[in-house]
Design a protein around this motif. Structure first.
Motif, PDB file in Angstrom:
ATOM      1  N   GLN A  19       0.834  -1.209   0.000  1.00 12.43           N
ATOM      2  CA  GLN A  19       0.000   0.000   0.000  1.00 12.43           C
ATOM      3  C   GLN A  19       0.866   1.257   0.000  1.00 12.43           C
ATOM      4  O   GLN A  19       0.506   2.252  -0.624  1.00 12.43           O
ATOM      5  CB  GLN A  19      -0.950   0.014   1.191  1.00 12.43           C
ATOM      6  N   ASP A  23      -0.090   8.407  -3.610  1.00 11.22           N
ATOM      7  CA  ASP A  23      -1.108   9.255  -3.007  1.00 11.22           C
ATOM      8  C   ASP A  23      -2.504   8.650  -2.998  1.00 11.22           C
ATOM      9  O   ASP A  23      -3.280   8.882  -2.081  1.00 11.22           O
ATOM     10  CB  ASP A  23      -1.161  10.611  -3.716  1.00 11.22           C
ATOM     11  N   ASP A  79      -2.927   6.551   0.127  1.00 12.03           N
ATOM     12  CA  ASP A  79      -2.554   7.114   1.423  1.00 12.03           C
ATOM     13  C   ASP A  79      -3.672   7.022   2.452  1.00 12.03           C
ATOM     14  O   ASP A  79      -3.449   6.602   3.583  1.00 12.03           O
ATOM     15  CB  ASP A  79      -2.113   8.572   1.284  1.00 12.03           C
ATOM     16  N   ARG A  80      -4.872   7.423   2.080  1.00 14.79           N
ATOM     17  CA  ARG A  80      -5.980   7.420   3.038  1.00 14.79           C
ATOM     18  C   ARG A  80      -6.265   5.995   3.518  1.00 14.79           C
ATOM     19  O   ARG A  80      -6.484   5.762   4.697  1.00 14.79           O
ATOM     20  CB  ARG A  80      -7.225   8.047   2.413  1.00 14.79           C
ATOM     21  N   GLU A  81      -6.241   5.039   2.588  1.00 13.50           N
ATOM     22  CA  GLU A  81      -6.475   3.643   2.944  1.00 13.50           C
ATOM     23  C   GLU A  81      -5.381   3.123   3.876  1.00 13.50           C
ATOM     24  O   GLU A  81      -5.667   2.391   4.823  1.00 13.50           O
ATOM     25  CB  GLU A  81      -6.526   2.767   1.697  1.00 13.50           C
ATOM     26  N   HIS A 129      -3.397   4.921   5.902  1.00 15.21           N
ATOM     27  CA  HIS A 129      -3.567   5.546   7.219  1.00 15.21           C
ATOM     28  C   HIS A 129      -4.626   4.789   8.019  1.00 15.21           C
ATOM     29  O   HIS A 129      -4.411   4.468   9.187  1.00 15.21           O
ATOM     30  CB  HIS A 129      -3.983   7.017   7.083  1.00 15.21           C
ATOM     31  N   ALA A 130      -5.751   4.500   7.397  1.00 12.82           N
ATOM     32  CA  ALA A 130      -6.843   3.798   8.078  1.00 12.82           C
ATOM     33  C   ALA A 130      -6.417   2.386   8.478  1.00 12.82           C
ATOM     34  O   ALA A 130      -6.742   1.917   9.575  1.00 12.82           O
ATOM     35  CB  ALA A 130      -8.078   3.754   7.183  1.00 12.82           C
ATOM     36  N   ARG A 169      -4.048   2.668  11.479  1.00 14.36           N
ATOM     37  CA  ARG A 169      -4.833   3.060  12.660  1.00 14.36           C
ATOM     38  C   ARG A 169      -5.675   1.902  13.177  1.00 14.36           C
ATOM     39  O   ARG A 169      -5.956   1.811  14.366  1.00 14.36           O
ATOM     40  CB  ARG A 169      -5.745   4.246  12.352  1.00 14.36           C
ATOM     41  N   ASP A 193       0.317   5.920  12.413  1.00 11.92           N
ATOM     42  CA  ASP A 193       0.122   6.029  10.962  1.00 11.92           C
ATOM     43  C   ASP A 193       0.818   7.261  10.414  1.00 11.92           C
ATOM     44  O   ASP A 193       1.474   7.198   9.382  1.00 11.92           O
ATOM     45  CB  ASP A 193      -1.365   6.016  10.586  1.00 11.92           C
ATOM     46  N   LYS A 194       0.738   8.379  11.122  1.00  6.54           N
ATOM     47  CA  LYS A 194       1.395   9.600  10.656  1.00  6.54           C
ATOM     48  C   LYS A 194       2.916   9.459  10.722  1.00  6.54           C
ATOM     49  O   LYS A 194       3.628   9.908   9.821  1.00  6.54           O
ATOM     50  CB  LYS A 194       0.931  10.799  11.472  1.00  6.54           C
TER      51      LYS A 194
END
Length: 108
Positions: free
Chosen positions: A15, A20, A23-25, A27-28, A31, A73-74
C-alpha cells in the motif's frame, strides 16, 4: 518474536508503494492495527533503517512503545522509504514473506 502477522506487514509495504491514491487507505489500515501491532511495525522499520540491529529487536520494540508521541500512521507515513525499510527489517530478522506477497498480489 514479532507480534504482527507478516501478511499485515506485506499489506503496508504494498500500500505504501501505491502513492497518493492509497494514502488514506493506508492511514486507516495502520490506525486499525492494535497497539502491539503498531509498535512491532515501527520496530521492524527501525531495524530496516539500521537504527537497531535485528538482535536488538526487543530494545527497538520497547522504545517504540515508550516513545510514541504522534499517531503511528502519521509517523510511519512520514518515514522516507517505508516499504524498503520494512522489507529490509523483515529480511534482517530472517522472516520470509514471499508466500504473503504472492497471496496479496493475487488478491489485489
Amino acid at each position: 518474536m514479532i507480534e504482527i502477522s507478516p501478511a499485515k506487514v506485506v499489506h503496508v509495504i504494498y500500500q505504501s508503494r501505491e502513492g497518493d491514491m492509497a494514502d488514506r487507505e493506508l492511514h486507516a489500515f495502520i490506525r486499525g492495527l492494535n497497539e502491539d501491532e503498531q509498535a512491532h511495525l515501527v520496530a521492524i522499520a527501525w531495524v530496516g533503517r539500521g537504527v537497531y540491529e535485528a538482535d536488538d529487536y526487543a530494545e527497538a520494540l520497547a522504545t517504540a512503545y515508550r516513545e510514541r508521541a504522534v499517531p503511528t500512521d502519521k509517523y510511519l507515513m512520514g518515514m522516507p522509504h517505508l516499504a524498503e525499510n520494512l522489507e529490509a527489517g523483515l529480511e534482517a530478522m530472517g522472516i520470509d514473506v514471499s508466500a504473503e506477497e504472492e497471496s496479496f498480489l493475487r488478491d489485489h
